[in-house]
Design a protein around this motif. Sequence first.
Motif: not given
Length: 535
Positions: A269-274, A298-320
Motif C-alpha cells: 500500500v505504501a508503494e502507492r504513496l511513492a 501506507g504511512y503506517g509501514f516502515s522500511a523494515a516492514d517492507a523488507f520483512r514482507a519481501q522476505h515472506r513473499l519470497q518464501e511464499l513464491k517458493l511454496a507457490a
Amino acid sequence: MDVHEVVEETLAKLGKTDGVWISTFSAAQLHARADEIDPSLPLAGLTFGVKDNIDVAGLPTTAACPGFGYSPERTAPVVQRLLDAGAIAVGKTNLDQFATGLTGARSPYGTPQSVFGGGLISGGSSSGSAVAVADGTVGFALGTDTAGSGRVPAALNGIVGLKPTRGLLSTLGVVPACRSLDCVSIFAPDLGTAGRVMRTASGHVAGDPWSRTGQRPLILDPRVAVPASLDFFGDAGQEKAFARFGGDLKVDIGPLLEAGDLLYRGPWVAERLADLGEFLEAHPDAVLPITRDILRTGYGFSAADAFRAQHRLQELKLAADEIWQTADVLVLPTIGTTYTHAEIAADPIGRNLDLGRYTQFANLLNMAAVTVPHGFTHDGRPASLTLFGPAFSDETLRHHARSLTGGDVMTIAVVGLHLSGQPRNGELLERGATLIGAARTAPSYRLYVLPSGAPGLVRVAAGGAAIDVELWQLPASGVGGFLTGIKAPLGLGRVAMQDGTEVTGFLCEEYAVAGALDITASGGWRNHRMGGANS
C-alpha cells in the motif's frame, strides 16, 4: 462493415450506459481517423476504449480525479501500437479513482453497473473498460490490473479479461498504482480478439524499465489443478457454478492467499504513496474520502516492514511454485460472490477484499491469468473462471481457455416484443438463442403498455399477478450484443417464477409506468394483443 459505419455504430451507442466514459473523441475526429486507416492492417477499424489512467494524446488523463488531470504530450506505447495496427481509440473510460478498488463504485464520474442489471456492481477498477466491451460499444478495451482490476470486471460482465505476464505490455504512460506490480490488461468479447490485441500490443519498449519479453512453449494438453478448498462467502450459486468445472487434481492455495493478503494489508500500500503521496498531501480534498483513507494507510509501514514482507513473499513464491511441479494451469473462480451497489455501500472495504480474494496474488507471485465466462448461477448472475499459470505461460492459458467457453448459456425470461413471433424475436434468434418453453412468473408483477408501445413488467409488493413469459437460452457469447438493444426504462433483472426459481428477465423501472395502460388482467402480452381482458 465499412470503417465509417463502425464509427457511426459506436457513436450511436456512446453514452447509452451511465458512468462508462470520462472523455471521448468527437465524431469528426473519429471519422478523420477512419479515413487514415489502411484496411490491410491487422486491427483495421476495430474500435477500443482506454482506461483513463493510460495516456492518449488529445484527451486528458484524469485517473478519475479531476484535480489530478493533465494533458499528455505522448500516447502510451501500448496504445500507440494498437493505433499503428489500424485500431480506433474512441475515448477514455471510467475507473475506481487512481485504480484503487475492485468495485467500480469509487469515481466522481459516475458509477456503472454490470450489464446483467439487478443492481450488480460492474467491478473495478477498470469498470468503464469492461462495460464498454460488454455492452457492445467497442470491440475491445484496455484496462490495468494490479490486484484483479482486469479480471473482476470481466467476471461481472460476462467477457474475457486477459492479465498478461507483467511487462509483456508496457506500462510506460500509465499512472502508477503499485509500479512494481502494475500490468496493462485487455477486455474483449472473445478469446480470439483478446489474442489478436495481445500479439499486436506486446513486445519490448525501450525506455520502459519494467518491460520484458519471454515465452514458454505452448502446452496443448496441460495438467489442470483446482483448489483443495474455497470460500464462496455463503454464495451457494457461485459455489455450484464452479463445481460444474470439476477437476481431480487438487492443490493447496494457502500460500497464494497469504501472498494476496500482503497487497492491501501489507507495505505494498505504501508503494502507492511513492507516486501519489505528494499529490495526496498537496490536494487532499481532490481525492475521494475512501481513496484517501486507503492511500494513507501506507504511512503506517516502515522500511523494515517492507523488507520483512519481501522476505515472506519470497518464501511464499517458493511454496507457490510447487504447484507448477504437478500442474501447468490452475483454475479458480474469479470471484467467490457478486455484490450489489447497496451491499458494497454497506461494507466498502471488507467486500472489496472479498472480491480480490482469488485475484490479488497473481502479480505478486509473477503469474499470468485469463478470465473467461462460465455460465450463470441459478438466479441469473454471471459466473466465471480464471486460469493461472507461471510467467510467460500466456499462450497455454489462452489455448486451454478456448476449450472451456463453448457451451455457456444464459436463461432469459421475455415478456413482450421478444416473444416468439413478435417483432423483436429475431434479436434472440440471430444470436443463437433457443426456446425452452412457456412459463409464468410468481404472482408478484403488473404488466403495462408503455408510451413507446412496448410492454413493461414491474414487480410490486402487493396486488400483483402471475404473467405469461417465454424462457430462452442465449449463448454467453451473444449476451453482450443482445444487451445493447435494451434501452431505458427497460433492463434485465431477476424475475421470480411460479415454481419458486429466479431467472434473468426483462423488467421496467417503476417511474415509467405512471399513467401507462395496465394490462395485468390479460395475463400476458400475447393475450393482450389477441384481445384478452382489459386489453
